[in-house]
Each structure stands twice: as C-alpha cells, then as structure tokens.
Design a protein around this motif. Structure first.
Motif, PDB file in Angstrom:
ATOM      1  N   MET A   1       0.716  -0.963  -0.347  1.00  0.00           N
ATOM      2  CA  MET A   1      -0.096  -0.246  -0.159  1.00  0.00           C
ATOM      3  C   MET A   1       0.843   1.530  -0.012  1.00  0.00           C
ATOM      4  O   MET A   1       1.261   1.262   0.703  1.00  0.00           O
ATOM      5  N   THR A  15     -13.783   8.725   2.378  1.00  0.00           N
ATOM      6  CA  THR A  15     -13.958   7.614   3.575  1.00  0.00           C
ATOM      7  C   THR A  15     -14.490   7.112   4.288  1.00  0.00           C
ATOM      8  O   THR A  15     -14.530   5.758   4.355  1.00  0.00           O
ATOM      9  N   ALA A  22     -15.381  -2.335   4.634  1.00  0.00           N
ATOM     10  CA  ALA A  22     -14.114  -2.921   5.886  1.00  0.00           C
ATOM     11  C   ALA A  22     -14.686  -4.655   6.129  1.00  0.00           C
ATOM     12  O   ALA A  22     -14.056  -5.781   6.723  1.00  0.00           O
ATOM     13  N   LEU A  41      -8.526   5.466  -0.579  1.00  0.00           N
ATOM     14  CA  LEU A  41      -7.859   4.079  -0.207  1.00  0.00           C
ATOM     15  C   LEU A  41      -7.385   3.783   1.042  1.00  0.00           C
ATOM     16  O   LEU A  41      -7.599   2.939   2.053  1.00  0.00           O
ATOM     17  N   ALA A  45      -8.332   2.640   4.493  1.00  0.00           N
ATOM     18  CA  ALA A  45      -7.379   1.496   5.129  1.00  0.00           C
ATOM     19  C   ALA A  45      -6.510   1.429   6.099  1.00  0.00           C
ATOM     20  O   ALA A  45      -6.926   0.602   6.727  1.00  0.00           O
ATOM     21  N   LEU A  48      -8.166  -0.034   9.283  1.00  0.00           N
ATOM     22  CA  LEU A  48      -8.320  -0.764   9.390  1.00  0.00           C
ATOM     23  C   LEU A  48      -7.682  -2.212  10.013  1.00  0.00           C
ATOM     24  O   LEU A  48      -6.916  -2.101  10.529  1.00  0.00           O
ATOM     25  N   LEU A  52      -4.528  -6.928   4.843  1.00  0.00           N
ATOM     26  CA  LEU A  52      -5.147  -6.252   3.554  1.00  0.00           C
ATOM     27  C   LEU A  52      -4.319  -6.093   2.868  1.00  0.00           C
ATOM     28  O   LEU A  52      -2.674  -6.124   2.117  1.00  0.00           O
ATOM     29  N   TRP A  54      -3.048  -5.269  -1.283  1.00  0.00           N
ATOM     30  CA  TRP A  54      -3.234  -3.465  -2.546  1.00  0.00           C
ATOM     31  C   TRP A  54      -2.651  -4.639  -3.171  1.00  0.00           C
ATOM     32  O   TRP A  54      -1.419  -4.517  -3.837  1.00  0.00           O
TER      33      TRP A  54
END
Length: 75
Positions: A1, A15, A22, A41, A45, A48, A52, A54
C-alpha cells in the motif's frame, strides 16, 4: 500500500463511504485519473484492523487469470 502524499487533504465523506466496506472481501474503486482514488483508499485502509491486499491494475493486467492468481497468492 502506498504512503499518503505530503499535503494530502482528507476527504472524510469519501472515507466514510468506504467504512462499511471493511466487512467485505473485495473493494473496487474506479474514477478518472487524478481524482484521488489511491489517497482515498489509503486513508480508509489506515483505520482497518485486518490484513489487506493492495493490488493495482495496469495495462498488462487484462487477463482474468493474472488477477485471480494474485488473489489466490494473497490468501
């Protein structure tokens, strides 16, 4: 990311639109070049508390099997 760029302007409304996402396994965001997709994004993120993946598509990613191979590898 990627990291958020210096001087990033947080757009809380956008956002917040991603926050319900999520709980889902895949999010796809499309918009024109320069509209802030990546920044939006990354900002969403950041909050979170889960793993994840990406994955950024480019012109070489026209084949579904390439995309699916990346998804399978991330599991």
């Amino acid at each position: 990311m990627p990291d958020l760029p210096a001087g990033h302007v947080r757009r809380q409304r956008l956002t917040d639109l991603l926050t319900p996402a999520a709980g889902v396994r895949l999010v796809s965001l499309t918009a024109g070049a320069g509209w802030g997709k990546t920044s939006c994004l990354v900002a969403a993120a950041a909050g979170l508390k889960r793993r994840l993946l990406w994955y950024t598509l480019d012109a070489d990613d026209r084949h579904p099997e390439v995309f699916l191979a990346h998804l399978a590898h991330a599991q």
